[in-house]
Structures are given as C-alpha cells and as structure tokens.
Motif scaffolding. Structure first.
Motif, short mmCIF file in Angstrom:
data_model
loop_
_atom_site.label_atom_id
_atom_site.label_comp_id
_atom_site.label_asym_id
_atom_site.label_seq_id
_atom_site.Cartn_x
_atom_site.Cartn_y
_atom_site.Cartn_z
N ILE A 253 89.81 -3.25 52.27
CA ILE A 253 89.33 -2.29 51.27
C ILE A 253 90.00 -0.93 51.47
O ILE A 253 90.37 -0.25 50.50
N TYR A 254 90.19 -0.54 52.73
CA TYR A 254 90.86 0.74 53.00
C TYR A 254 92.28 0.75 52.46
O TYR A 254 92.72 1.72 51.82
N LEU A 255 93.01 -0.34 52.67
CA LEU A 255 94.39 -0.41 52.18
C LEU A 255 94.43 -0.40 50.65
O LEU A 255 95.33 0.21 50.05
N ASP A 256 93.47 -1.08 50.02
CA ASP A 256 93.42 -1.04 48.56
C ASP A 256 93.28 0.39 48.05
O ASP A 256 93.98 0.81 47.12
N ILE A 257 92.37 1.14 48.65
CA ILE A 257 92.14 2.52 48.22
C ILE A 257 93.37 3.39 48.47
O ILE A 257 93.78 4.19 47.62
N VAL A 258 93.99 3.23 49.65
CA VAL A 258 95.17 4.04 49.98
C VAL A 258 96.33 3.73 49.04
O VAL A 258 97.03 4.64 48.57
N TYR A 259 96.54 2.45 48.73
CA TYR A 259 97.64 2.10 47.83
C TYR A 259 97.36 2.57 46.40
O TYR A 259 98.30 2.96 45.70
N ILE A 260 96.12 2.52 45.97
CA ILE A 260 95.78 3.07 44.65
C ILE A 260 96.13 4.55 44.60
O ILE A 260 96.74 5.05 43.64
N PHE A 261 95.75 5.28 45.65
CA PHE A 261 96.06 6.70 45.71
C PHE A 261 97.58 6.94 45.74
O PHE A 261 98.10 7.85 45.06
N THR A 262 98.31 6.12 46.48
CA THR A 262 99.75 6.29 46.59
C THR A 262 100.44 6.09 45.24
O THR A 262 101.32 6.87 44.85
N PHE A 263 100.04 5.06 44.51
CA PHE A 263 100.66 4.80 43.21
C PHE A 263 100.25 5.84 42.17
O PHE A 263 101.06 6.23 41.32
#
Length: 273
Positions: A253-263
């Motif tokens: 879940i943390y990686l999902d949130i971080v990647y959403i923010f990155t994109f």
C-alpha cells in the motif's frame, strides 16, 4: 490460509469422587494466537478447537497494525519531502551531487527484493521493521528537490484526495478487484513498455505530450493497484492476504501511494529553475 485442529479429550480426575469428568479447558492466549484464531465446537465429550484466519478479530487487529505502520511511514515520508523541498542547503547539495539520487535507487532495489522475496526477514522481528525503515528513508529519494515547492505541495494534496477516495470506494464497492490480476498484469506490462519507449525517445528530443500520457497511465495503474491491495487487506473479497504478512501488506500500500504521488508530480509538477 492457515488452518489446524486440536482435539482435547475430557480427562478423568483421580481426586474427584465417583470418577467424574473434569471440564476441558480452552487453550491459553498464547496458544490461541500463535498462528490462528480459535472456533470451538463440542462432540461426544470432546472439544474441538478449529483455528482459522477468517476470525474478524484477527483481521481487525491485522488491519489496525498495517494502517498504524503505514501512518508512521507516510509521516516520515512527508518529513523527508519537506526537508528536500524547503531546506535550501540540502536542495542545493542534491543539485550539485546528483549521484546520491542514483545511489538511493540501488539501495531501494536491494531492500525491496529482501522484503518482497525473502519470507524470513519479512516475518522476523525486529529485522522486518529495520528493513522497512531503511526502505522508507531510501525510497523517499531526493527527486522532489528538482521540483518547485508549490507544485510539490499541490501534488501532495492531490495524492491524499485520490488515495482517500480510492480507499473509501474499495471498502464500499461490490466490484472485486482481487479477481483482476490478469488485467493489472497487462496494464503493468503496457506501463513498463511505455517507460522503455520513453527512455529511448528522450535522448533524441523531449516529447512533452508523450511524457504526460505516460504519467497519466502510471497514475491510473497504481490507483487500481491501491484498490486491489486495499481489498486484499480487508479480506472481504475472493482473495485476501494472510495476517502474518503485515509487513508485505504495508509495503504494498505504501508503494502504491508513493508511485501515485510520483506520477502526479510528473504530470502537474513544475521543475525548479
């Protein structure tokens, strides 16, 4: 899911007049929570204790643990982003030494493989939390130092709204995202090939619209992954993640949130002059 069965036969007490039977005692708290949750049933003087991960109390504790760790991760991430965004000496140092940016990716890749592929470090306390702390501190790399403060703050707000909306939707909807592994795999492959194409095209000339399309695709794909991982965590659909894997659930879940923010940052962020 882990299941087991323990049969406790009624024992005859030698000190009881008339040879009466002593009641069968339930297992201790440590036995009941060692790897599963108890469900009691009785048959012919015997008590059967069936252990299953379907117990709502076990799932509730698991969800609380995952979101507690996730909250700490996001707060640490926010603090690191704030340092790289608002602290001029740190930001200038990163601009002058971009090698740290690429070194952080190497450490991120190693810790990510250890947490996702190695079961023993992921389940062994306190090494799982130590590796997770290293992963968070490294994954929140210095990329944000290359974007303006206003755009970073704006993208953080957009990410928070998107993640909150997706989480609420995943809890309420009847759509089973856990059965869409094939669709998510295809979208991931499309995203990977698009990234390789973009990396090949950029040296010959930057194409803004192509980069924007890639950023939109990435944000959509990882938004779907966030819905998928949230339903795996809740466990009310076809597939569910084991409560033993609270580190892996938090990491996903943390990686999902971080990647959403990155994109989203790639899409709406403006680079610093």
């Amino acid at each position: 899911m882990t299941q087991g069965k323990i049969s406790l036969a009624s024992k005859t007490s030698n000190g009881t007049p008339g040879g009466g039977t002593a009641p069968a005692f339930p297992p201790s708290y440590e036995e009941a929570t060692a790897g599963s949750s108890p469900c009691h049933s009785y048959s012919d003087g015997e008590m059967f204790i069936e252990f299953t991960w379907e117990d709502k109390n076990i799932r509730r504790v698991f969800i609380r643990k995952v979101y507690s760790i996730l909250t700490v991760q996001l707060l640490v991430t926010l603090a690191i982003v704030a340092v790289f965004t608002f602290c001029d000496p740190v930001r200038n140092y990163i601009h002058a030494n971009p090698g740290w940016y690429w070194a952080s990716y190497a450490v991120f890749f190693i810790t990510y493989l250890m947490l996702s592929c190695c079961t023993a470090p992921r389940r062994q306390f306190p090494w799982n939390l130590i590796l997770l702390a290293i992963f968070v501190s490294i994954r929140t790399n210095n990329r944000h130092a290359f974007y303006s403060t206003t755009s970073v703050v704006m993208c953080l707000g957009i990410t928070a709204l998107v993640c909150l909306s997706v989480t609420v939707f995943s809890l309420q909807t009847k759509i089973d995202f856990t059965s869409c592994q094939g669709v998510l795999f295809i979208l991931s492959m499309v995203l990977l090939l698009s990234g390789m194409l973009l990396a090949f095209v950029i040296p010959f000339g930057y194409v803004p619209w192509l980069h924007a399309v890639y950023a939109i695709m990435g944000a959509v794909v990882f938004t779907m992954f966030l819905a998928f991982d949230t339903q795996l965590l809740i466990g009310n659909k076809r597939h569910a993640i084991s409560p033993e894997e609270y580190i892996f659930a938090t990491l996903s879940i943390y990686l999902d949130i971080v990647y959403i923010f990155t994109f989203i940052l790639q899409l709406f962020g403006s680079e610093r002059n």
